[in-house]
Design an enzyme around this catalytic site. Structure first.
Site, mmCIF file in Angstrom:
data_model
loop_
_atom_site.group_PDB
_atom_site.id
_atom_site.type_symbol
_atom_site.label_atom_id
_atom_site.label_comp_id
_atom_site.label_asym_id
_atom_site.label_seq_id
_atom_site.Cartn_x
_atom_site.Cartn_y
_atom_site.Cartn_z
ATOM 1 N N LYS A 82 1.298 0.180 12.920
ATOM 2 C CA LYS A 82 1.198 -0.072 14.358
ATOM 3 C C LYS A 82 1.063 1.222 15.156
ATOM 4 C CE LYS A 82 4.084 -4.226 13.975
ATOM 5 N NZ LYS A 82 5.440 -4.789 14.172
ATOM 6 N N TYR A 256 12.739 -0.998 16.635
ATOM 7 C CA TYR A 256 13.060 -2.353 17.068
ATOM 8 C C TYR A 256 14.370 -2.377 17.867
ATOM 9 C CZ TYR A 256 9.452 -3.373 13.612
ATOM 10 O OH TYR A 256 8.292 -3.392 12.893
#
Length: 330
Positions: A82, A256
């Site tokens: 990503k 995260y």
């Protein structure tokens, strides 16, 4: 007169052998995560990985390589991709347009949460699955083959050699990726991505299926640390103007819903993946790659977090330690 005590940066620059020695002592000292971590199983093919694999690799901006463990073992890059696809989307469209489609706010939700920002309808950031799917959908190219080849060429620049997909993992992700399809349809509804969404989803599953080694991860991280230039090949992988965009999002969103504690304890731009990999960037100094498949409840490598914490503490690598060392070298 008291002798000056060497700080972390000085130790790394003046005594590189100490770094290799530290890694060789650290590798066996990090306990196996039995009873704590579990290999990712929601993608069936990932459940087959050997949980005992463990490697650490560091690559400096001047091209030195330090490694220990299973550093030649291939595995799929998963969510670490990503970071680099975000960079390619920035080059394709620029930061202003990208911000209309994907935000840069951290979220306390899980990486695979089916949720968008309540007001803007954008996914929160490019590091969670929804944001990454939106980012991947923006990669330019005439048809799926050209778009995939652009991604593979981008990874080659960062790593320094050709890369390939793990076909079994790609098929496994494609057939089990129902949550990702739900995210894509939700974003299609709000105009964050366009048709054909299956083509963009396939490209997303393919980017996650790129095969790398721990050394590859460290070289990619070192390329970001080196302002976008691969320190082993000298090839520019990304325009330098976008490095700050990439690193800032990694710092706030890359781990995260562990991002805040990571920033507090370790203090480096980083990104994890359910493969068990973690990359961390020490700007102007080096890239860190760690691989150990068992994950904690947030989806981060148990051993990877411990390794990065040990390196940060031993060599004072937290960004605020680095700032202090630069202002007051001794």
């Amino acid at each position: 007169m008291l002798e000056a005590v060497e700080n972390g940066i000085t130790r790394l620059k003046n005594h590189p052998a100490d770094l290799q020695a530290f890694l060789e002592a650290l590798h066996p000292a990090v306990p196996p995560p039995w009873g704590i971590g579990k290999v990712a199983s929601y993608i069936p093919e990932l459940a087959k990985v050997n949980p005992d694999l463990f490697s650490i690799c560091l690559v400096t901006v001047d091209g030195q390589v330090f490694e220990v463990g299973d550093f030649q073992q291939l595995f799929t890059i998963q969510s670490i991709s990503k970071v680099f696809v975000h960079g390619l989307a920035l080059e394709d469209h620029g930061r202003d347009y990208l911000l209309t489609k994907v935000g840069v706010e951290p979220t306390g939700d899980a990486f695979n949460a089916i949720i968008l920002d309540e007001h803007s309808k954008r996914p929160y950031n490019p590091m969670v699955n929804a944001g990454a799917i939106a980012t991947t959908s923006l990669i330019q190219g005439q048809g799926p083959a050209e778009r995939l080849n652009r991604l593979l060429s981008m990874f080659r620049r960062y790593i320094g050699h050709d890369v390939y997909l793990d076909g079994a993992v790609f098929v496994s992700e494609r057939t089990s990726g129902h949550r990702n399809r739900a995210m894509a349809h939700l974003m299609l509804n709000f105009g964050m991505i366009d048709e054909p969404i299956e083509e963009s989803l396939d490209l997303y599953f393919q980017q996650c299926s790129v095969m790398v080694t721990c050394r590859d991860l460290a070289v990619m991280a070192a390329t970001l640390a080196n302002h976008g230039v691969n320190p082993l090949t000298g090839e520019r992988a990304i325009a330098g103007q976008y490095i700050k965009d990439i690193l800032s999002v990694m710092y706030t969103c890359g781990m995260y819903n562990f991002a805040g504690e990571w920033a507090y304890q370790i203090g480096l731009p980083a990104k994890s993946g359910v493969c068990g990999g973690i990359i961390a960037i020490v700007p102007n100094l080096m890239g860190i790659g760690v691989f150990s498949p068992p994950l904690d409840q947030r989806g981060n490598s148990v051993r990877g977090v411990k390794v990065c914490q040990a390196l940060s503490q031993e060599f004072e690598l937290n960004l605020f330690d680095l700032l202090r060392q630069q202002l007051h070298p001794f």
